[in-house]
Enzyme design. Structure first.
Site, short mmCIF file in Angstrom:
data_model
loop_
_atom_site.label_atom_id
_atom_site.label_comp_id
_atom_site.label_asym_id
_atom_site.label_seq_id
_atom_site.Cartn_x
_atom_site.Cartn_y
_atom_site.Cartn_z
N HIS A 61 0.92 -1.04 0.10
CA HIS A 61 0.11 -0.01 0.01
C HIS A 61 0.79 1.25 0.14
O HIS A 61 1.71 1.19 0.62
CB HIS A 61 -0.88 0.10 1.36
N PHE A 114 0.82 2.95 8.36
CA PHE A 114 -0.57 3.02 8.83
C PHE A 114 -1.59 2.56 7.82
O PHE A 114 -1.51 3.25 6.70
CB PHE A 114 -0.86 4.43 9.43
N ALA A 118 -9.48 3.95 3.74
CA ALA A 118 -9.78 5.24 3.42
C ALA A 118 -10.79 5.82 2.41
O ALA A 118 -11.16 6.90 2.63
CB ALA A 118 -8.57 5.64 2.76
#
Length: 338
Positions: A61, A114, A118
């Protein structure tokens, strides 16, 4: 009759980022529906992908506010950009800088970026969540990140199936039905919540079908915090209260014969227990006790065994209960996990 849809390993990799996950999904293919693929994905992610696989998926990611992760696949990079679009469009220069600063602090503490679902969330909301989760213990935060990864994976599975079925009415209905489920799941608490499907459809009317679990309703794992590694080979026992009293007494007086065996197993190399109880749609409400043979695992330790008693209420019978044990020779703790 729904047509089966088959995808290549690279397609599954774009959805998750874990090579183990992609290989297992390719092996389980083809799938006749998105729902079937999601069920398989949940089972594979939580029960077959190990810690290294979780970290591999996390690393795929981009950090919140970045355009793409290193070596990101084209599908994954495009999806990440879309998933972060609300956050990016609502971010001021100062917010982006603060996100970058807190992301750096988070990574230094936990060792990975983190991770948060989203889609549709503003940069301010994400920053608040980041600061809150920064206070977690590493083992707790690791599992939260794994759950957030599964949310992202499910959304991407829906997108993947939509690209193949967009022109077909049945495919569109499946996609929209799944997206409605995602809206409901987003309201579930991340720390205490689980990915058990809701018994109500998005219309608000009770469903005629009971959700089907892909894993037993009660699970556990053990982490040896003194060694910083999973505790393998520990015997685990699950019991349920069936005594003359409605619940066991404090201190155990008069409780003899009240606990009834439900199942037992030994933890594997990842510290996870085997199946302690059958995979049932609705677990029986009541008082449960899960015990760990810590004395055999660590003969020189202070605890000959550890028992944790917890209650499953009528309103919780469709939820998942993960009761992990964090243990050292002279201390232990637990929490409601996922």
């Amino acid at each position: 009759m729904e047509a089966t849809l088959n995808f290549e390993e690279k397609d599954w990799l774009a959805c998750c980022g874990s090579t183990k996950f992609a290989k297992e999904m390719a092996s389980a293919s083809p799938f006749s529906s998105l729902d079937q693929a999601v069920s398989a994905a949940r089972d594979i992610w939580f029960n077959k992908v190990d810690v290294n696989g979780w970290l591999e998926a996390f690393a795929a990611h981009p950090q919140i506010g970045q355009s793409s992760a290193p070596a990101a696949a084209s599908h994954a990079a495009s999806w990440s950009k879309g998933e972060q679009s609300t956050a990016i469009s609502t971010a001021s220069t100062s917010i982006l800088q603060e996100l970058a600063d807190w992301n750096a602090r988070y990574r230094q503490k936990f060792g990975f970026i983190f991770l948060i679902f989203a889609s549709g969330r503003s940069s301010g909301e994400i920053l608040v969540e980041l600061k809150k989760r920064y206070e977690n213990r590493p083992i707790v935060e690791f599992e939260i990140a794994a759950q957030e990864q599964m949310k992202v994976t499910e959304l991407r599975l829906a997108k993947l199936f939509a690209t193949r079925t967009r022109s077909a009415a049945t495919g569109d209905q499946t996609f929209h039905r799944f997206m409605g489920t995602m809206d409901l799941e987003d309201r579930v608490s991340i720390i205490g919540g689980h990915f058990t499907p809701t018994p109500e459809a998005s219309s608000g009317k009770p469903s005629q079908e009971v959700p089907t679990r892909t894993r037993p309703p009660i699970t556990t794992h053990i982490l040896d915090v003194s060694r910083g590694s999973p505790a393998a080979g520990v015997e685990v026992l699950l019991e349920m209260w069936h005594g003359a009293q409605p619940r066991p007494s404090f201190g155990g007086r008069g409780d003899a014969g009240g606990w009834v065996y439900q199942g037992s197993s030994k933890t594997n190399t990842d510290g996870r227990s085997g199946q302690l109880t059958s995979i049932v749609d609705a677990v029986k409400p009541g008082i449960y006790r899960i015990s760990f043979n810590t004395g055999e695992y660590n003969p020189s330790g202070f605890f000959p065994y550890v028992s944790i008693v917890f209650e499953i209420r009528e309103s919780q019978k469709l939820e998942h209960f993960h009761v992990p044990l964090l243990v050292s020779p002279f201390s232990f703790s637990t929490y409601r996990g996922s």
